[in-house]
Write an enzyme that holds these catalytic residues in place. Structure first.
Site, PDB file in Angstrom:
ATOM      1  N   TYR A  69       0.851  -1.207   0.000  1.00  0.00           N
ATOM      2  CA  TYR A  69       0.000   0.000   0.000  1.00  0.00           C
ATOM      3  C   TYR A  69       0.882   1.250   0.000  1.00  0.00           C
ATOM      4  O   TYR A  69       0.686   2.170  -0.798  1.00  0.00           O
ATOM      5  CB  TYR A  69      -0.897  -0.048   1.240  1.00  0.00           C
ATOM      6  CG  TYR A  69      -1.732   1.176   1.515  1.00  0.00           C
ATOM      7  CD1 TYR A  69      -2.938   1.386   0.852  1.00  0.00           C
ATOM      8  CD2 TYR A  69      -1.345   2.118   2.472  1.00  0.00           C
ATOM      9  CE1 TYR A  69      -3.727   2.511   1.127  1.00  0.00           C
ATOM     10  CE2 TYR A  69      -2.117   3.230   2.758  1.00  0.00           C
ATOM     11  CZ  TYR A  69      -3.316   3.425   2.083  1.00  0.00           C
ATOM     12  OH  TYR A  69      -4.087   4.531   2.361  1.00  0.00           O
TER      13      TYR A  69
HETATM   14  N1  NAD Z   1      -9.029   7.243   5.868  1.00  0.00           N
HETATM   15  C1  NAD Z   1      -7.781   7.639   6.066  1.00  0.00           C
HETATM   16  O1  NAD Z   1      -7.365   7.879   7.199  1.00  0.00           O
HETATM   17  C2  NAD Z   1      -6.849   7.826   4.891  1.00  0.00           C
HETATM   18  C3  NAD Z   1      -5.547   8.293   5.170  1.00  0.00           C
HETATM   19  C4  NAD Z   1      -4.675   8.500   4.122  1.00  0.00           C
HETATM   20  C5  NAD Z   1      -5.070   8.247   2.810  1.00  0.00           C
HETATM   21  N2  NAD Z   1      -6.324   7.785   2.578  1.00  0.00           N
HETATM   22  C6  NAD Z   1      -6.683   7.545   1.173  1.00  0.00           C
HETATM   23  O2  NAD Z   1      -7.936   8.109   0.887  1.00  0.00           O
HETATM   24  C7  NAD Z   1      -8.642   7.285  -0.039  1.00  0.00           C
HETATM   25  C8  NAD Z   1      -9.975   6.861   0.547  1.00  0.00           C
HETATM   26  O3  NAD Z   1      -9.719   6.190   1.767  1.00  0.00           O
HETATM   27  P1  NAD Z   1     -10.898   5.690   2.719  1.00  0.00           P
HETATM   28  O4  NAD Z   1     -10.331   5.674   4.091  1.00  0.00           O
HETATM   29  O5  NAD Z   1     -12.126   6.434   2.425  1.00  0.00           O
HETATM   30  O6  NAD Z   1     -11.039   4.175   2.239  1.00  0.00           O
HETATM   31  P2  NAD Z   1     -12.264   3.157   2.497  1.00  0.00           P
HETATM   32  O7  NAD Z   1     -11.641   1.824   2.607  1.00  0.00           O
HETATM   33  O8  NAD Z   1     -13.123   3.639   3.598  1.00  0.00           O
HETATM   34  O9  NAD Z   1     -13.072   3.266   1.127  1.00  0.00           O
HETATM   35  C9  NAD Z   1     -12.474   2.843  -0.054  1.00  0.00           C
HETATM   36  C10 NAD Z   1     -13.560   2.642  -1.087  1.00  0.00           C
HETATM   37  O10 NAD Z   1     -12.932   2.065  -2.243  1.00  0.00           O
HETATM   38  C11 NAD Z   1     -13.667   0.921  -2.620  1.00  0.00           C
HETATM   39  N3  NAD Z   1     -12.749  -0.067  -3.213  1.00  0.00           N
HETATM   40  C12 NAD Z   1     -11.760  -0.749  -2.594  1.00  0.00           C
HETATM   41  N4  NAD Z   1     -11.182  -1.587  -3.452  1.00  0.00           N
HETATM   42  C13 NAD Z   1     -11.806  -1.429  -4.647  1.00  0.00           C
HETATM   43  C14 NAD Z   1     -11.675  -2.025  -5.914  1.00  0.00           C
HETATM   44  N5  NAD Z   1     -10.756  -2.971  -6.127  1.00  0.00           N
HETATM   45  N6  NAD Z   1     -12.487  -1.622  -6.910  1.00  0.00           N
HETATM   46  C15 NAD Z   1     -13.441  -0.679  -6.703  1.00  0.00           C
HETATM   47  N7  NAD Z   1     -13.610  -0.083  -5.507  1.00  0.00           N
HETATM   48  C16 NAD Z   1     -12.816  -0.448  -4.491  1.00  0.00           C
HETATM   49  C17 NAD Z   1     -14.278   0.383  -1.343  1.00  0.00           C
HETATM   50  O11 NAD Z   1     -15.420  -0.443  -1.616  1.00  0.00           O
HETATM   51  C18 NAD Z   1     -14.643   1.671  -0.627  1.00  0.00           C
HETATM   52  O12 NAD Z   1     -15.925   2.146  -1.005  1.00  0.00           O
HETATM   53  C19 NAD Z   1      -7.731   6.113  -0.331  1.00  0.00           C
HETATM   54  O13 NAD Z   1      -6.982   6.389  -1.497  1.00  0.00           O
HETATM   55  C20 NAD Z   1      -6.823   6.063   0.872  1.00  0.00           C
HETATM   56  O14 NAD Z   1      -5.575   5.472   0.583  1.00  0.00           O
HETATM   57  C21 NAD Z   1      -7.230   7.555   3.588  1.00  0.00           C
END
Ligand code: NAD
Length: 272
Positions: free
Chosen positions: A179
């Site tokens: 990741y």
């Molecule tokens: N939440 C955090 O603290 C955080 C921190 C840093 C970066 N991010 C980044 O922000 C973005 C969103 O994060 P989040 O926390 O909302 O994630 P999450 O896991 O809550 O949501 C991710 C979404 O992507 C979808 N998804 C996952 N794999 C998939 C696939 N193969 N095909 C289609 N859809 C798919 C999931 O169903 C979900 O709806 C990501 O890029 C993550 O790396 C999040």
């Protein structure tokens, strides 16, 4: 103001706050596609773009949360987005979903590469399949989705592509090598594609969230230890919400940021 310890409330609170923040006339009627839009930060992005009057499509694997999001937005008086089911690891399915968004809504002018999976795998246990899966989910779609939308954006004189990176590529997280390698890769990908596509008026930026209190984080990952670690790491004594990320993405999508490309934009409450 939230106290440092409080975990912020969820979608209802977020929807009720939409009116308090900036409106971007340039986003009205613009076609916006968001990957991973069914839940978490992606769902907040969908809500924020819908509230700006954009025509929004999102792509996600998960159908139940996608339906719930559309219902919640309708109940709130917002237009329902186009929900497309696809696995971003399947490049042909991703291309087909983008094609469908274009045929139903019109030329895509904003793409947000947001879908990700931060499944923990200790490095000692990582298989080749685990590694490939991490890259296929977290890095490869950003490139191929950009490749798919660039010709139309070029023909229309420009567009805005926003890639979601992560604070984890800049801190001390472990058990996330695939990741984190992807998230670090997104930063380089953003710069080279910004350079390649800039002459066509296409901007490419990377948004780097800190620890964001999504529903999944609130339900499973946020422990007392995590909150204490956040208190130590963050300069600001607040809990970041998906809306904190979405509002920056709105600005990067709108013409207000027309001179900004190839950059990293960090929303991490001053993580040091
Ligand atoms: N939440 C955090 O603290 C955080 C921190 C840093 C970066 N991010 C980044 O922000 C973005 C969103 O994060 P989040 O926390 O909302 O994630 P999450 O896991 O809550 O949501 C991710 C979404 O992507 C979808 N998804 C996952 N794999 C998939 C696939 N193969 N095909 C289609 N859809 C798919 C999931 O169903 C979900 O709806 C990501 O890029 C993550 O790396 C999040």
């Amino acid at each position: 103001m939230a106290t440092a310890r409080a975990i912020p409330p969820g979608r209802d609170a977020e929807l009720s706050e939409l009116e308090r923040f900036a409106r971007y006339p340039s986003l009205a009627d613009r076609v916006v596609v968001i990957t991973g839009g069914a839940s978490g930060i992606g769902a907040s992005l969908v809500a924020h773009f819908c509230a700006q009057g954009a025509s929004v499509a999102f792509v996600d694997l998960a159908q139940a949360p996608a339906r719930r999001l559309c219902q919640d937005l309708r109940a709130y008086g917002l237009p329902s987005p186009l929900a497309l089911t696809a696995d971003v690891r399947d490049v042909d399915a991703l291309r087909a979903a983008l094609g469908r968004a274009e045929s139903e809504l019109g030329s895509i002018s904003v793409l947000v590469n947001n879908a990700a999976n931060d499944r923990r795998v200790p490095s000692a246990d990582m298989s080749v399949q685990d590694w490939d899966d991490a890259i296929a989910t977290n890095l490869r779609p950003h490139f191929f989705a950009t490749q798919a939308v660039a010709p139309t954006m070029r023909a229309n004189g420009g567009g805005s592509i926003i890639n979601l990176g992560s604070v984890s590529a800049h801190t001390n997280f472990v058990d996330l090598a695939g990741y984190i390698a992807s998230k670090a890769g997104i930063e380089g990908l953003t710069r080279t594609l910004a350079r390649e596509l800039g002459p066509a008026g296409i901007r490419v930026n990377c948004v780097i969230p800190g620890w964001i209190m999504t529903e999944r984080q609130r339900e499973g990952l946020v422990t007392e230890e995590v909150l204490a670690a956040l208190d130590a790491a963050q300069s600001l004594r607040l809990r970041l919400t998906p809306a904190d990320v979405a509002r920056l993405v709105l600005w990067l999508a709108a013409d207000d940021s027309r001179g900004a490309t190839g950059q990293r934009w960090v929303v991490d409450a001053g993580w040091m």
